[in-house]
Enzyme design. Structure first.
Site, PDB file in Angstrom:
ATOM      1  N   GLY A   1      -6.753  -4.833   3.356  1.00 36.76           N
ATOM      2  CA  GLY A   1      -7.181  -5.404   2.081  1.00 36.76           C
ATOM      3  C   GLY A   1      -7.507  -4.362   1.036  1.00 36.76           C
ATOM      4  O   GLY A   1      -7.826  -4.701  -0.091  1.00 36.76           O
ATOM      5  N   GLY A   2      -7.390  -3.078   1.420  1.00 38.71           N
ATOM      6  CA  GLY A   2      -7.647  -2.009   0.453  1.00 38.71           C
ATOM      7  C   GLY A   2      -6.763  -2.144  -0.779  1.00 38.71           C
ATOM      8  O   GLY A   2      -7.168  -1.802  -1.889  1.00 38.71           O
TER       9      GLY A   2
ATOM     10  N   ASP B   1       3.277  -2.880   8.122  1.00 39.98           N
ATOM     11  CA  ASP B   1       2.231  -2.743   7.112  1.00 39.98           C
ATOM     12  C   ASP B   1       1.228  -1.672   7.532  1.00 39.98           C
ATOM     13  O   ASP B   1       1.104  -1.352   8.718  1.00 39.98           O
ATOM     14  CB  ASP B   1       1.507  -4.096   6.939  1.00 39.98           C
ATOM     15  CG  ASP B   1       0.729  -4.183   5.640  1.00 39.98           C
ATOM     16  OD1 ASP B   1       0.701  -3.197   4.874  1.00 39.98           O
ATOM     17  OD2 ASP B   1       0.142  -5.255   5.383  1.00 39.98           O
TER      18      ASP B   1
ATOM     19  N   GLY C   1       0.828  -1.202   0.000  1.00 37.71           N
ATOM     20  CA  GLY C   1       0.000   0.000   0.000  1.00 37.71           C
ATOM     21  C   GLY C   1       0.862   1.251   0.000  1.00 37.71           C
ATOM     22  O   GLY C   1       2.097   1.175   0.028  1.00 37.71           O
ATOM     23  N   SER C   2       0.216   2.389   0.008  1.00 35.13           N
ATOM     24  CA  SER C   2       0.957   3.642  -0.095  1.00 35.13           C
ATOM     25  C   SER C   2       1.795   3.909   1.155  1.00 35.13           C
ATOM     26  O   SER C   2       2.918   4.420   1.067  1.00 35.13           O
ATOM     27  CB  SER C   2      -0.011   4.800  -0.352  1.00 35.13           C
ATOM     28  OG  SER C   2      -1.001   4.836   0.653  1.00 35.13           O
ATOM     29  N   THR C   3       1.278   3.538   2.341  1.00 41.20           N
ATOM     30  CA  THR C   3       2.052   3.773   3.571  1.00 41.20           C
ATOM     31  C   THR C   3       3.239   2.808   3.621  1.00 41.20           C
ATOM     32  O   THR C   3       4.346   3.193   4.000  1.00 41.20           O
ATOM     33  CB  THR C   3       1.159   3.610   4.818  1.00 41.20           C
ATOM     34  OG1 THR C   3      -0.122   4.178   4.563  1.00 41.20           O
ATOM     35  CG2 THR C   3       1.772   4.293   6.021  1.00 41.20           C
TER      36      THR C   3
ATOM     37  N   ALA D   1      -2.921  -0.134   7.263  1.00 44.71           N
ATOM     38  CA  ALA D   1      -4.249  -0.695   7.532  1.00 44.71           C
ATOM     39  C   ALA D   1      -5.294   0.270   7.003  1.00 44.71           C
ATOM     40  O   ALA D   1      -5.040   1.475   6.874  1.00 44.71           O
ATOM     41  CB  ALA D   1      -4.444  -0.914   9.026  1.00 44.71           C
ATOM     42  N   ASP D   2      -6.469  -0.270   6.697  1.00 50.52           N
ATOM     43  CA  ASP D   2      -7.574   0.592   6.274  1.00 50.52           C
ATOM     44  C   ASP D   2      -8.267   1.187   7.494  1.00 50.52           C
ATOM     45  O   ASP D   2      -8.700   2.325   7.481  1.00 50.52           O
ATOM     46  CB  ASP D   2      -8.564  -0.205   5.421  1.00 50.52           C
ATOM     47  CG  ASP D   2      -7.882  -0.724   4.177  1.00 50.52           C
ATOM     48  OD1 ASP D   2      -7.300   0.092   3.457  1.00 50.52           O
ATOM     49  OD2 ASP D   2      -7.881  -1.945   3.954  1.00 50.52           O
TER      50      ASP D   2
ATOM     51  N   GLU E   1      -0.479 -10.915   2.972  1.00 48.50           N
ATOM     52  CA  GLU E   1      -0.200 -10.114   4.172  1.00 48.50           C
ATOM     53  C   GLU E   1      -0.460 -10.943   5.426  1.00 48.50           C
ATOM     54  O   GLU E   1       0.324 -10.918   6.382  1.00 48.50           O
ATOM     55  CB  GLU E   1      -1.093  -8.865   4.194  1.00 48.50           C
ATOM     56  CG  GLU E   1      -0.685  -7.809   3.180  1.00 48.50           C
ATOM     57  CD  GLU E   1      -1.658  -6.655   3.076  1.00 48.50           C
ATOM     58  OE1 GLU E   1      -1.304  -5.673   2.424  1.00 48.50           O
ATOM     59  OE2 GLU E   1      -2.767  -6.736   3.626  1.00 48.50           O
TER      60      GLU E   1
HETATM   61  C1  5RP Z   1      -3.274  -3.740   1.307  1.00 48.90           C
HETATM   62  C2  5RP Z   1      -3.579  -3.209   2.645  1.00 48.90           C
HETATM   63  C3  5RP Z   1      -3.052  -1.839   2.988  1.00 48.90           C
HETATM   64  O1  5RP Z   1      -2.136  -1.969   4.025  1.00 48.90           O
HETATM   65  C4  5RP Z   1      -4.197  -0.938   3.379  1.00 48.90           C
HETATM   66  O2  5RP Z   1      -5.163  -0.937   2.338  1.00 48.90           O
HETATM   67  C5  5RP Z   1      -3.715   0.498   3.624  1.00 48.90           C
HETATM   68  O3  5RP Z   1      -3.269   1.051   2.430  1.00 48.90           O
HETATM   69  P1  5RP Z   1      -2.668   2.530   2.353  1.00 48.90           P
HETATM   70  O4  5RP Z   1      -1.421   2.553   3.169  1.00 48.90           O
HETATM   71  O5  5RP Z   1      -2.394   2.752   0.882  1.00 48.90           O
HETATM   72  O6  5RP Z   1      -3.699   3.480   2.860  1.00 48.90           O
HETATM   73  O7  5RP Z   1      -4.198  -3.831   3.481  1.00 48.90           O
HETATM   74  O8  5RP Z   1      -3.917  -4.959   1.073  1.00 48.90           O
END
Ligand code: 5RP
Length: 197
Positions: A99-100, A85, A33-35, A87-88, A107
Site C-alpha cells: 500500500g506504499g 508485485d 510501485g518502483s519494483t 511489497a513494503d 492490487e
Molecule cells: C503499492 C505497493 C507497492 O508494491 C509497495 O509499496 C512497494 O513499492 P516499491 O516497489 O516502490 O518499494 O503496495 O501500493
C-alpha cells in the site's frame, strides 16, 4: 549493489520466471510501485509472448501501454497465471504489508484472481520483529487513491496473527481495505540481495 540495482535484479528474475512458466499468450497481472516498474521494463522485451496484462493502478497501466502491452480490464479476463508485485514488508510466512504506492485495493482484487502471486522485494523489505505497541494512524496528506479513497498509514502495530488482523481491520465501518496481504499471501518470494537473487 544499490537498492535500485537490487530491485532491477529481482524484477529481471521475475520476468525470467514468468517467461519460463506462463503459457504462451497468457495475461499477466502487474502490481504497482518502483519494483513493479522495473518488472514491467524487464517483461517488455518478451511482449509478443503475452496476450497482455492486467494493471493494478493507472500508473502501471500507463507504463505497460508505453511498452506496447494490451491492458485488459479484469472483468474481461478468464485467467491470470501470475501476479507480480512488490511489497513494503514481507515476513517468513510470505505475509505482506503493501500500500506504499496507494494501489492496495486494486492490487488485492487482481491478486485474488491470480493463480500465483510472485512478490518481488529487495532485502530492506523483510519485516523485523514488530514492537508490541498500539497502532498510530496518520492521514497520508494530499493523497487520494485511484479509487478516490484516502489512506491512513498505521505505525507500531503488533501483527501477531496477520490473517486475523487483516479481517479485523476490514470489518471496521468505513474501511475499504487494508495493506495486510495475509488472507491472500504471496506464493513465491524472489528476494534481491547483495549475493544475488
Ligand atoms: C503499492 C505497493 C507497492 O508494491 C509497495 O509499496 C512497494 O513499492 P516499491 O516497489 O516502490 O518499494 O503496495 O501500493
Amino acid at each position: 549493489m544499490t537498492q535500485d540495482e537490487l530491485k532491477q535484479a529481482v524484477a529481471q528474475a521475475a520476468a525470467d520466471y514468468v517467461a519460463a512458466n506462463a503459457p504462451e499468450g497468457a495475461i499477466i497481472g502487474v502490481g504497482t510501485g518502483s519494483t513493479a516498474n522495473f518488472f514491467i521494463d524487464a517483461l517488455a522485451p518478451l511482449r509478443p509472448r503475452y496476450k497482455g496484462a492486467v494493471a493494478s493502478s493507472e500508473a502501471t497501466r500507463k507504463r505497460l501501454e508505453g511498452h506496447g502491452f494490451t491492458v485488459f480490464d479484469l472483468n474481461d479476463v478468464e485467467e491470470i497465471p501470475f501476479y507480480v508485485d512488490g511489497a513494503d514488508e514481507i515476513d517468513a510466512g510470505l505475509n505482506m504489508i503493501k500500500g506504499g504506492g496507494g494501489a492496495l485495493t486494486r492490487e488485492k482484487i487482481v491478486a485474488a484472481v491470480a493463480r500465483k502471486f510472485i512478490c518481488i522485494a529487495d532485502s530492506s523489505k523483510v519485516a523485523r520483529e514488530l514492537a508490541k505497541l498500539g497502532g498510530t494512524p496518520v492521514l497520508r496528506e494530499g493523497f487520494v487513491t485511484d479509487n478516490g479513497n484516502v489512506i491512513l498509514d498505521v505505525k507500531g502495530l503488533a501483527i501477531v496473527d496477520p490473517k486475523a488482523l487483516e479481517a479485523q481491520i476490514n470489518h471496521i465501518t468505513g474501511v475499504v481495505t487494508n495493506g495486510l496481504f495475509a488472507i491472500r499471501p504471496a506464493n513465491l518470494l524472489l528476494l534481491g540481495t547483495a549475493d544475488g537473487v
